[in-house]
Structure formats: structure tokens, C-alpha cells
Design an enzyme around this catalytic site. Sequence first.
Site, PDB file in Angstrom:
ATOM      1  N   ARG A  70       0.517  -1.482   0.455  1.00  0.00           N
ATOM      2  CA  ARG A  70       0.307   0.023  -0.258  1.00  0.00           C
ATOM      3  C   ARG A  70       1.183   1.399  -0.184  1.00  0.00           C
ATOM      4  NH1 ARG A  70      -2.352  -4.026   3.487  1.00  0.00           N
ATOM      5  NH2 ARG A  70      -4.245  -4.557   2.773  1.00  0.00           N
TER       6      ARG A  70
ATOM      7  N   ASP B  49      -9.219  -4.584   8.379  1.00  0.00           N
ATOM      8  CA  ASP B  49      -8.628  -5.606   8.807  1.00  0.00           C
ATOM      9  C   ASP B  49      -9.361  -6.278  10.190  1.00  0.00           C
ATOM     10  OD1 ASP B  49      -5.451  -4.588   6.847  1.00  0.00           O
ATOM     11  OD2 ASP B  49      -6.936  -3.340   8.270  1.00  0.00           O
TER      12      ASP B  49
ATOM     13  N   ASN C 211      -6.096   4.487  -0.541  1.00  0.00           N
ATOM     14  CA  ASN C 211      -3.892   4.310   0.235  1.00  0.00           C
ATOM     15  C   ASN C 211      -3.380   3.911  -0.589  1.00  0.00           C
ATOM     16  OD1 ASN C 211      -4.960   1.580   1.916  1.00  0.00           O
ATOM     17  ND2 ASN C 211      -5.832   0.407   0.282  1.00  0.00           N
TER      18      ASN C 211
ATOM     19  N   HIS D 274      -2.667   0.615   8.209  1.00  0.00           N
ATOM     20  CA  HIS D 274      -3.198  -0.874   7.735  1.00  0.00           C
ATOM     21  C   HIS D 274      -2.516  -0.713   6.665  1.00  0.00           C
ATOM     22  CE1 HIS D 274      -6.423  -2.227   5.033  1.00  0.00           C
ATOM     23  NE2 HIS D 274      -6.318  -1.574   4.098  1.00  0.00           N
TER      24      HIS D 274
ATOM     25  N   ARG E  84     -11.528  -8.527   9.290  1.00  0.00           N
ATOM     26  CA  ARG E  84     -10.903  -9.978   8.840  1.00  0.00           C
ATOM     27  C   ARG E  84     -10.577 -10.209   9.987  1.00  0.00           C
ATOM     28  NH1 ARG E  84      -8.177  -6.870   4.515  1.00  0.00           N
ATOM     29  NH2 ARG E  84      -9.301  -7.308   2.216  1.00  0.00           N
TER      30      ARG E  84
HETATM   31  N1  LIG Z   1      -9.232   1.354   3.034  1.00  0.00           N
HETATM   32  C1  LIG Z   1      -8.878   0.290   2.412  1.00  0.00           C
HETATM   33  O1  LIG Z   1      -8.980  -0.602   3.319  1.00  0.00           O
HETATM   34  C2  LIG Z   1      -9.072  -0.342   1.687  1.00  0.00           C
HETATM   35  C3  LIG Z   1      -9.332  -1.409  -0.008  1.00  0.00           C
HETATM   36  C4  LIG Z   1      -9.586  -1.775  -0.657  1.00  0.00           C
HETATM   37  C5  LIG Z   1      -8.931  -1.002  -1.835  1.00  0.00           C
HETATM   38  N2  LIG Z   1      -8.283   0.530  -1.255  1.00  0.00           N
HETATM   39  C6  LIG Z   1      -7.964   1.266  -1.919  1.00  0.00           C
HETATM   40  O2  LIG Z   1      -8.880   2.422  -2.938  1.00  0.00           O
HETATM   41  C7  LIG Z   1      -8.901   2.691  -3.858  1.00  0.00           C
HETATM   42  C8  LIG Z   1      -9.746   3.186  -4.411  1.00  0.00           C
HETATM   43  O3  LIG Z   1      -9.372   1.422  -5.557  1.00  0.00           O
HETATM   44  P1  LIG Z   1     -11.084   0.841  -6.446  1.00  0.00           P
HETATM   45  O4  LIG Z   1      -9.904  -0.399  -6.447  1.00  0.00           O
HETATM   46  O5  LIG Z   1     -12.039   1.683  -6.168  1.00  0.00           O
HETATM   47  O6  LIG Z   1      -9.920   2.062  -7.874  1.00  0.00           O
HETATM   48  P2  LIG Z   1     -10.059   2.115  -8.885  1.00  0.00           P
HETATM   49  O7  LIG Z   1      -9.502   1.659 -10.387  1.00  0.00           O
HETATM   50  O8  LIG Z   1     -11.363   0.566  -9.512  1.00  0.00           O
HETATM   51  O9  LIG Z   1     -11.067   3.434  -9.200  1.00  0.00           O
HETATM   52  C9  LIG Z   1     -10.432   4.512  -8.673  1.00  0.00           C
HETATM   53  C10 LIG Z   1     -11.353   5.789  -9.189  1.00  0.00           C
HETATM   54  O10 LIG Z   1     -10.349   6.910  -9.179  1.00  0.00           O
HETATM   55  C11 LIG Z   1     -11.171   7.689 -10.057  1.00  0.00           C
HETATM   56  N3  LIG Z   1     -10.210   8.806 -10.015  1.00  0.00           N
HETATM   57  C12 LIG Z   1      -8.657   8.674 -10.111  1.00  0.00           C
HETATM   58  N4  LIG Z   1      -8.176  10.177  -9.674  1.00  0.00           N
HETATM   59  C13 LIG Z   1      -8.942  10.928  -9.403  1.00  0.00           C
HETATM   60  C14 LIG Z   1      -9.674  11.525  -9.412  1.00  0.00           C
HETATM   61  N5  LIG Z   1      -8.121  13.155  -9.049  1.00  0.00           N
HETATM   62  N6  LIG Z   1     -10.641  13.151  -8.401  1.00  0.00           N
HETATM   63  C15 LIG Z   1     -11.536  12.216  -8.930  1.00  0.00           C
HETATM   64  N7  LIG Z   1     -12.263  10.354  -9.182  1.00  0.00           N
HETATM   65  C16 LIG Z   1     -10.469  10.026  -9.392  1.00  0.00           C
HETATM   66  C17 LIG Z   1     -10.253   6.502 -11.148  1.00  0.00           C
HETATM   67  O11 LIG Z   1     -11.015   7.541 -12.487  1.00  0.00           O
HETATM   68  C18 LIG Z   1     -11.127   6.135 -10.355  1.00  0.00           C
HETATM   69  O12 LIG Z   1     -12.865   5.776 -11.101  1.00  0.00           O
HETATM   70  C19 LIG Z   1      -7.397   2.629  -3.880  1.00  0.00           C
HETATM   71  O13 LIG Z   1      -6.557   3.498  -3.350  1.00  0.00           O
HETATM   72  C20 LIG Z   1      -7.200   1.680  -2.737  1.00  0.00           C
HETATM   73  O14 LIG Z   1      -6.126   0.723  -2.577  1.00  0.00           O
HETATM   74  C21 LIG Z   1      -8.661   0.626   0.878  1.00  0.00           C
END
Ligand SMILES: NC(=O)c1ccc[n+]([C@@H]2O[C@H](COP(=O)([O-])OP(=O)(O)OC[C@H]3O[C@@H](n4cnc5c(N)ncnc54)[C@H](O)[C@@H]3O)[C@@H](O)[C@H]2O)c1
Length: 315
Positions: free
Chosen positions: A92, A152, A124, A179, A155
Site C-alpha cells: 500500500r 482488517d 491507500n 492499515h 477480517r
Molecule cells: N482502506 C481500505 O481498506 C481499502 C480497501 C480496498 C481498496 N482501497 C483503496 O481504495 C482506492 C480505490 O480502489 P479501487 O479498487 O476503487 O480503484 P479503481 O481504479 O477502481 O477506482 C479509482 C477511481 O478513482 C478515480 N480518480 C482518480 N483520480 C481522481 C481524481 N483526481 N478525482 C476524482 N476521481 C479520481 C478514477 O477515475 C477511478 O474511477 C485504492 O487506493 C485502493 O488501494 C482501500
Amino acid sequence: MHERKNTHKVGLIGTGMVGASFAYALMQRGVADELVLIDADRARAEGEMMDLNHGLSFVRQMRIIAGDYADLADADVIVISAGIGQRPGQTRLELLQTNAGIFRQIVPQITAVNSDGIVVVATNPVDILTYISAEAVGLGHTRVLGSGTVLDTARLRYLLGQHYGVNSRSVHAYIVGEHGDSELPLWSLANIGGVPLSDFVGANGQGYDQAALDRIFDQTRNAAYEIIQRKKATYYAIGLGLLSIVEAILRDQHTVMTVSSPLAGEYGVNDISISMPTIVGRSGVEEVLTLPLSEAELAAFQASAQTLKERLSHL
Ligand SMILES: NC(=O)c1ccc[n+]([C@@H]2O[C@H](COP(=O)([O-])OP(=O)(O)OC[C@H]3O[C@@H](n4cnc5c(N)ncnc54)[C@H](O)[C@@H]3O)[C@@H](O)[C@H]2O)c1
């Protein structure tokens, strides 16, 4: 804080897999009256708006629009899940440079229109991005929190529930810290229905076994890597985790959750956002609980905070 309104408005920035899963869960729970979808890829936000709206005749009514930052002016909660995710094998923390750049664009656009909504960060590395957002928001650190180790912890509870043959909701156990790879379980406080894990014996005959607990923690910590290898991303469980955070805020539930928030001396940690069991309500972070950690747990928690601070200092 907003005067109490009769309606609840939620903004979502980033309508990718995580954002869309959250939106889908939100509309089914019926806790929001309005949802504004924003994405740099406008077509993606519009597509999600259309698909979600077509399901409205099956759930409680609400308004879902694809909008702009101006539409967030009266939002009670704004969830940010915009940015890149992990590729197979990637940590991450390796996402930091790109996603910090994205947050430097997003956060000022929120603060320009909204001065009191609670900002919930999911992108992340969530702890560092929460901290950056809190500093940029500058209106008190309680307004910003990250999903932290909420996922987490869920899980861990699921895996312990499976191991002992009990409902995961009866398992009280926390993952705290980053995380990410330096997170840790608080075994000294873990219990099932009030019985410490050291004394608990499940109906399936499963009793105390530290090696099994260590394996369960390993599975918890590595869950995202395992899922990403198989299906490229994780999103359903975090979507529900975000829903429970947003619900705690909108309904002022004072729920204890392992969200990430900027610490100011708690557990000897400051100037970084990190997860500990925290009371979450209408004003966001209400209180970071003071838990009687073992010496080893406290040291591991402080080391986790240090890992995050080092990454932050390179930004
Ligand atoms: N916190 C957690 O427990 C957890 C769990 C899973 C994923 N995540 C994180 O969540 C994030 C998103 O994951 P995802 O699978 O949805 O990715 P994804 O690629 O499916 O979606 C990301 C979206 O962000 C948009 N985006 C990018 N730059 C932007 C901006 N400047 N303004 C507005 N929108 C913008 C993109 O167009 C896209 O639609 C990742 O960083 C991932 O690591 C966090």
C-alpha cells in the site's frame, strides 16, 4: 457542525470498485437521502449513477446524482476512494506518491465549498492520506478520519469466528496500527462473549493455541494480497466497512471502530494518523480509547507509527 437537518447527504469522490461498492451498500441500508458521485472520469460517475438509480424502485427512495464539487457544499459526510490501487505484489505504501498528488487536487476543492462535513478517507495508503487531508483541511483533526484497520479488524473477527465456530459479531478483537504490513493484533484484549481467548473453548472443542492465532493474523494481514492475486482488487468488504463508518456518523451512533485518526500524544504517538479503537459519531472522531496494552503491543504499535512517519517524511 451542521444544524440538525432532516436529510442526510453523502458525497463520494472516486466511483471505482471501492466507491461503487460503498454506494451500492449505502443505497440498500437506506441511511442517506442524497448521494453525489464525483470522479475524474465523469462518464464512470454517470454510469454508476444510472445503474444505481435503476435499482431505486427496490429500496428506500433517495436522490443519486453525478455531480461536481459545488454539490458537496451541504454534504454531511464525504468519502474519498479516488486513486490507484495495489497491483499484485505491490504494498500500500508504494501507492503514496501518486495518490498524495491526487489528494492535493481533491482536498482543497472540498474545503473550498464545505466547512463542516466529515471526510472519510479510504484510498491507500490510508493512514498517510488521512494525515495529509487533516493537515490540509486545517479545521481540527476530528473532521477527518480514515477507514484504517476497520477492514482488517473485520477480517480478523471473521477468521476467529470460523476457527472457534462462533458468530464473528460475538468476537471482540482488534487489529490496530498501520492499515498495512506493520499492523498488529491486540491479543491481550481479545475475547469472545467476554471470555479472554486464553480461556475460551469453542463448541467445536477449539481452545487456546497461539500458533493457530498467529496463522489467523498472517491470513488477516495478507488477505488483500491474496484477493488481489485472484480478482485484481478488493471492494465488497471495504464498501460495507465504509458504510458502517458513514452510518455511525450520520446516525450519531458513538460506535467503537478501528478508524485511523491523527493522534496527539495518545500511546506516545503524535503527528501521524493511525488506527486504535475510537468512538465515532456525528462529529467524526469523538475519542480515541485508552486501552491497557501489553508492553509488547505498545512497542509494536509505536513501531508501526514510526514506519508511517518515515514514509510521510519522504513525501
Ligand atoms: N482502506 C481500505 O481498506 C481499502 C480497501 C480496498 C481498496 N482501497 C483503496 O481504495 C482506492 C480505490 O480502489 P479501487 O479498487 O476503487 O480503484 P479503481 O481504479 O477502481 O477506482 C479509482 C477511481 O478513482 C478515480 N480518480 C482518480 N483520480 C481522481 C481524481 N483526481 N478525482 C476524482 N476521481 C479520481 C478514477 O477515475 C477511478 O474511477 C485504492 O487506493 C485502493 O488501494 C482501500
